[in-house]
Design an enzyme around this catalytic site. Structure first.
Site, PDB file in Angstrom:
ATOM      1  N   TYR A 135      -5.728  -2.868  -2.052  1.00 58.45           N
ATOM      2  CA  TYR A 135      -4.968  -4.083  -2.317  1.00 58.45           C
ATOM      3  C   TYR A 135      -5.870  -5.277  -2.610  1.00 58.45           C
ATOM      4  O   TYR A 135      -5.447  -6.252  -3.235  1.00 58.45           O
ATOM      5  CB  TYR A 135      -4.058  -4.427  -1.128  1.00 58.45           C
ATOM      6  N   LYS A 186      -7.753   9.744   4.904  1.00 51.84           N
ATOM      7  CA  LYS A 186      -7.810  10.855   3.955  1.00 51.84           C
ATOM      8  C   LYS A 186      -9.292  11.203   3.793  1.00 51.84           C
ATOM      9  O   LYS A 186      -9.841  11.231   2.686  1.00 51.84           O
ATOM     10  CB  LYS A 186      -7.142  10.430   2.629  1.00 51.84           C
ATOM     11  N   ASP A 218      -1.453  12.947   4.685  1.00 51.17           N
ATOM     12  CA  ASP A 218      -0.368  13.861   4.289  1.00 51.17           C
ATOM     13  C   ASP A 218       0.222  14.557   5.519  1.00 51.17           C
ATOM     14  O   ASP A 218       1.444  14.685   5.652  1.00 51.17           O
ATOM     15  CB  ASP A 218      -0.846  14.870   3.235  1.00 51.17           C
ATOM     16  N   ASP A 242       1.250   0.879   4.569  1.00 48.73           N
ATOM     17  CA  ASP A 242       2.397   0.354   3.830  1.00 48.73           C
ATOM     18  C   ASP A 242       3.456   1.449   3.702  1.00 48.73           C
ATOM     19  O   ASP A 242       4.648   1.248   3.970  1.00 48.73           O
ATOM     20  CB  ASP A 242       1.895  -0.090   2.439  1.00 48.73           C
ATOM     21  N   ASP A 246       7.138   2.225   6.265  1.00 43.59           N
ATOM     22  CA  ASP A 246       8.506   2.263   5.732  1.00 43.59           C
ATOM     23  C   ASP A 246       9.183   3.590   6.089  1.00 43.59           C
ATOM     24  O   ASP A 246      10.383   3.630   6.374  1.00 43.59           O
ATOM     25  CB  ASP A 246       8.514   2.066   4.211  1.00 43.59           C
TER      26      ASP A 246
END
Ligand code: NAD
Length: 356
Positions: A135, A186, A218, A242, A246
């Protein structure tokens, strides 16, 4: 108590208005001052984070934030996108740790898309890093490759100190809960994640009373759906956080129920519902204001150490749910449908009853 109020856009203005009604009851002495941000900032001053808004944020003890964003942002240049205002604010105040609790209210168990036994008793916190990752990483942009094709690129980047400070925030948070931290990365594919894992592993022994585990993102996504109750505190980078937060939000039934706190080196924090400006339902008095009201409770606890007042607000929310009040997003058969304002009034009424 100096609180900067930034309702922002869309339903942000509607839900923050309800949180302010609650504030007036539990902390009548609080000073509030409002400032535009996001599209509201652009309309007022031509930029998503106007200078007077940033100035107000710097002077305040805490910021009560709604949400920013408009429909169809694809063609708006990044520097004029409403969301850029929030990113700039987080960066300017070095709010690097975003705390997103996902808690299952027993009254809402039927509102989750998952089976009750999977989510009953769910109580986890996602600590999302907020100032780094793809970001903010440079270089970023668009270029044309040798074949004449356009290419978009971003840089996933983390420094050791950025990882360490958010890892410590997560360990401290776990100490106030069930003393388990799961770090999500990751590291099997990405160097930024490899460094992330090394730093979190190095910091871990400073908190011998907290159990540390690691998961690839994952696997973490899968586990969040399969056995979410195994988690206490999840700490992860900006991008993964992020997405996972959610997903965790939906475990609890509605994104309209979930508060968040963004904190930095001191007690000044920015408190906002996890949801966005929801242009699809804005202006219709149907948005759920409880996430904003619960964000206010987090503010009272974290920035002002008003634990009793925070609990009162949370209990009032429980009381209105128990009494059957439901906005459309959490509606269940046989319950009492209310709009945004009426839900806010119901919480205020529940607070008054506590005092009586
Ligand atoms: P969103 O969270 O605004 O909405 C997603 C869905 O959830 C929509 O169907 C919406 O109606 C519903 N919803 C959200 N909040 C609700 C509430 N309180 N009560 C009932 N239903 C609710 O996400 P989106 O649609 O992806 O984004 C809309 C805009 O918000 C975009 O401009 C986006 O950039 C922005 N956004 C801002 C923030 C923020 O300010 N922190 C966060 C996410 C998205």
């Amino acid at each position: 108590m100096k609180i900067a109020v930034m309702p922002g856009d869309g339903i942000g203005t509607e839900v923050v208005a309800q949180a302010l009604k609650v504030l007036r009851i539990v902390a009548p002495h609080a000073e509030t001052q409002e400032a535009p941000i996001g599209e509201a900032g652009i309309q007022a001053h031509g930029v998503p984070l106007p200078a007077p808004t940033l100035e107000l944020a710097r002077k305040a003890d805490a910021i009560l934030f709604g949400s920013v964003g408009v429909a169809d942002e694809a063609d708006i240049p990044r520097e004029r996108r409403p969301g850029t205002g929030l990113l700039q604010l987080r960066e300017a105040l070095t709010l690097y740790a975003n705390f997103r609790p996902a808690y299952m209210f027993p009254e809402l168990i039927g509102a989750s898309t998952l089976r009750p036994e999977v989510v009953d008793g769910l109580d986890l916190v996602i600590v999302r890093e907020l100032n780094g990752d793809a970001y903010f990483g440079q270089p970023r942009g668009f270029e044309t490759n040798q074949a004449g094709e356009r290419v978009g690129f971003n840089t996933m980047r983390y420094s050791e100190s950025e990882v360490e400070r958010v890892a410590r925030a997560a360990f401290e948070c776990a100490r106030r809960r069930s003393r388990k931290v799961c770090s999500v990365d990751k590291a099997n594919v990405l160097e930024a994640s490899q460094l992330w894992r090394e730093v979190v592993t190095r910091v871990g022994p400073d908190y011998p009373d907290v159990e540390l585990s690691h998961l690839f993102v994952d696997a973490a996504a899968m586990m969040l759906m399969r056995r979410p109750k195994q988690f206490d505190v999840i700490v992860t980078g900006n991008l993964f956080g992020d997405i996972l937060s959610d997903a965790a939000a939906m475990l609890t039934g509605s994104i309209g129920m979930l508060p968040s706190a963004s904190l930095g080196y001191n007690r000044k924090g920015l408190y906002e519902p996890v949801h966005g400006s929801a242009p699809d339902i804005a202006g219709k008095d149907i948005a759920n204001p409880l996430a904003a009201i619960l964000s206010l409770a987090m503010m009272l606890r974290e920035s002002f150490e008003m634990e009793d007042a925070a609990r009162r607000v949370e209990q009032a929310v429980r009381a209105v749910l128990a009494a059957g009040y439901r906005t459309a997003d959490i509606h269940q058969e046989g319950m009492r449908s209310v709009g945004t304002r009426d839900m806010g009034d119901a919480v205020v009424e529940a607070l008054r009853k506590q005092a009586a």
